[in-house]
Scaffold this motif. Structure first.
Motif, PDB file in Angstrom:
ATOM      1  N   LYS A  46      27.165  91.567   1.539  1.00  0.00           N
ATOM      2  CA  LYS A  46      26.061  91.472   2.356  1.00  0.00           C
ATOM      3  C   LYS A  46      24.937  91.743   1.496  1.00  0.00           C
ATOM      4  N   ARG A  54      28.651  86.606   3.605  1.00  0.00           N
ATOM      5  CA  ARG A  54      28.370  87.326   4.787  1.00  0.00           C
ATOM      6  C   ARG A  54      29.389  87.172   5.920  1.00  0.00           C
ATOM      7  N   ARG A  56      28.721  87.589   9.095  1.00  0.00           N
ATOM      8  CA  ARG A  56      28.251  86.656  10.371  1.00  0.00           C
ATOM      9  C   ARG A  56      28.151  85.187   9.948  1.00  0.00           C
ATOM     10  N   ASP A  57      28.471  84.523   8.831  1.00  0.00           N
ATOM     11  CA  ASP A  57      28.406  83.152   8.365  1.00  0.00           C
ATOM     12  C   ASP A  57      29.794  82.860   8.974  1.00  0.00           C
ATOM     13  N   TYR A  58      30.588  83.399   9.534  1.00  0.00           N
ATOM     14  CA  TYR A  58      32.197  82.826   9.522  1.00  0.00           C
ATOM     15  C   TYR A  58      32.577  83.487  10.879  1.00  0.00           C
ATOM     16  N   CYS A  62      27.669  79.933  14.786  1.00  0.00           N
ATOM     17  CA  CYS A  62      27.015  79.773  13.627  1.00  0.00           C
ATOM     18  C   CYS A  62      25.941  81.042  13.318  1.00  0.00           C
ATOM     19  N   GLY A  63      25.815  81.809  12.267  1.00  0.00           N
ATOM     20  CA  GLY A  63      24.842  82.879  12.137  1.00  0.00           C
ATOM     21  C   GLY A  63      24.967  84.292  12.943  1.00  0.00           C
ATOM     22  N   THR A  90      36.242  79.649   0.823  1.00  0.00           N
ATOM     23  CA  THR A  90      35.017  79.315   1.140  1.00  0.00           C
ATOM     24  C   THR A  90      34.063  78.990  -0.034  1.00  0.00           C
ATOM     25  N   ARG A  93      27.357  81.743  -0.719  1.00  0.00           N
ATOM     26  CA  ARG A  93      25.800  81.536  -0.635  1.00  0.00           C
ATOM     27  C   ARG A  93      25.590  81.658  -2.371  1.00  0.00           C
ATOM     28  N   PHE A  99      26.074  75.539   2.302  1.00  0.00           N
ATOM     29  CA  PHE A  99      26.460  74.992   3.677  1.00  0.00           C
ATOM     30  C   PHE A  99      27.772  74.740   3.416  1.00  0.00           C
ATOM     31  N   ASN A 122      32.110  72.929  10.112  1.00  0.00           N
ATOM     32  CA  ASN A 122      30.651  72.954  10.606  1.00  0.00           C
ATOM     33  C   ASN A 122      29.999  71.475  10.115  1.00  0.00           C
ATOM     34  N   ARG A 128      29.771  74.215  15.252  1.00  0.00           N
ATOM     35  CA  ARG A 128      31.010  74.539  14.478  1.00  0.00           C
ATOM     36  C   ARG A 128      32.142  74.441  15.710  1.00  0.00           C
TER      37      ARG A 128
END
Length: 250
Positions: A46, A54, A56-58, A62-63, A90, A93, A99, A122, A128
Motif C-alpha cells: 500500500k 493494493r 483494493r485493486d483486486y 474495481c478500485g 498479477t 502498479r 492495468f 478486467n 470486471r
C-alpha cells in the motif's frame, strides 16, 4: 517465499475469418496476498513505492476490492476446499499506474496441489468478471487438466460474447504456464502466459522500470494498438454491453 518475480511472455492468436497474433514480454509477480512481509525495499502492499500492489485493486468492484478476503469467500461459496495457501499472480502498479487484463488467484492444498483458480478478468471499459476454474469435484489441477467456463463477459469488442473458455494451468517450482482458449465455432482466440519464477528483489523492479519505462500505460496502449490493427483488417466492432450481474461464474 511470500513474493516472487515472474518475467515471461504473453501471446494471443486469433483464428477464424480474420487471423491475427502478437507476443509481448511481461513482468508478473506471484505473492502471498495474506502475508505481512517482509517485502523488497522497492515493493509495497500500500502507499507509494516504485512497485505497489493494493488490495483494493483486486476482488470485487474495481478500485473497491477486498483482495484475498474476497477470493476466500468466493471459493467457500463454490464449495472448494479451503486453501492451505493462496497466491496471486498479477502485474503490480509501477510508478502508480498499471492495468491487468487478467489476474489469477491460485488455491493450493497442504500437499501443494493446485485445487482451484479464479481468473479475474478486467476490460478497458472498467468492468470486471471472474471465472472459477476447477474440476467438478475440485480434484488436483495438473498440466493435463482442462477446465471449461461459458464466456459471459465482454472483453474484446471484436469477439462475440458466445462460446466457451478452456483453461489449462501448468505450475512448477520454477515455471508457470497458462493457456486460455476461447472456442466459438470456427472463431476464437488462444491466449498464453509463460513465466519463470525466482525470489522478488528490488533490482528486478528497477530493471522493469528501466526496460519498460511506460509500464503504467504500456498495456492499455498495446491493447488499443492491436484493436486498431484488427479494425484495419476488417474486423467488425461490437458495442459495449452491460456486464453480467454476478461477480464470478464457472
Amino acid at each position: 517465499m511470500n513474493a516472487e518475480f515472474c518475467p515471461g511472455t504473453t501471446g494471443h492468436a486469433r483464428r477464424g475469418a480474420i487471423t491475427h497474433g502478437f507476443r509481448y514480454h511481461v513482468d508478473y509477480v506471484l505473492i502471498d496476498p495474506e502475508s505481512k512481509g517482509p517485502w523488497p525495499r522497492l515493493f509495497s502492499r500500500k502507499g507509494r513505492n516504485l512497485a505497489v500492489l493494493r488490495d483494493r485493486d483486486y476482488g470485487g468492484v474495481c478500485g473497491q476490492g477486498d483482495g484475498a478476503k474476497w477470493a476466500r469467500c468466493k471459493l467457500v461459496e463454490a464449495g472448494a476446499p479451503l486453501p492451505h495457501s493462496l497466491r496471486l499472480l498479477t502485474q503490480p502498479r509501477i510508478l502508480g499506474g498499471g492495468f491487468n487484463p487478467v489476474n489469477f488467484w491460485l488455491s493450493f492444498d497442504a500437499e501443494s496441489n493446485l485445487r482451484a483458480v479464479i481468473a479475474e478478468v478486467n476490460n478497458t471499459f472498467g468492468d470486471r468478471h471472474s471465472y472459477l476454474c476447477a474440476t467438478t469435484n475440485f480434484d488436483p489441477i495438473t498440466a493435463q487438466t482442462v477446465t471449461q467456463s461459458r464466456k459471459i463477459f465482454h472483453v474484446s469488442p471484436f469477439q462475440d460474447i458466445a462460446g466457451d473458455y478452456q483453461f489449462r494451468f501448468a505450475i512448477t517450482d520454477t515455471k508457470i504456464a497458462i493457456r486460455i482458449a476461447h472456442e466459438n465455432g470456427e472463431e476464437g482466440v488462444t491466449a498464453t502466459l509463460v513465466t519463470t519464477r525466482r525470489p522478488l528483489r528490488s533490482r528486478d523492479l528497477i530493471t522493469v522500470a528501466l526496460r519498460r519505462p511506460l509500464t503504467p500505460i504500456r498495456t492499455i496502449l498495446l491493447i488499443y494498438w492491436q484493436a486498431l490493427r484488427l479494425k484495419l483488417k476488417g474486423a467488425a466492432y461490437r458495442p459495449h454491453p452491460a456486464p453480467p450481474h454476478e461477480e464470478i461464474s464457472r
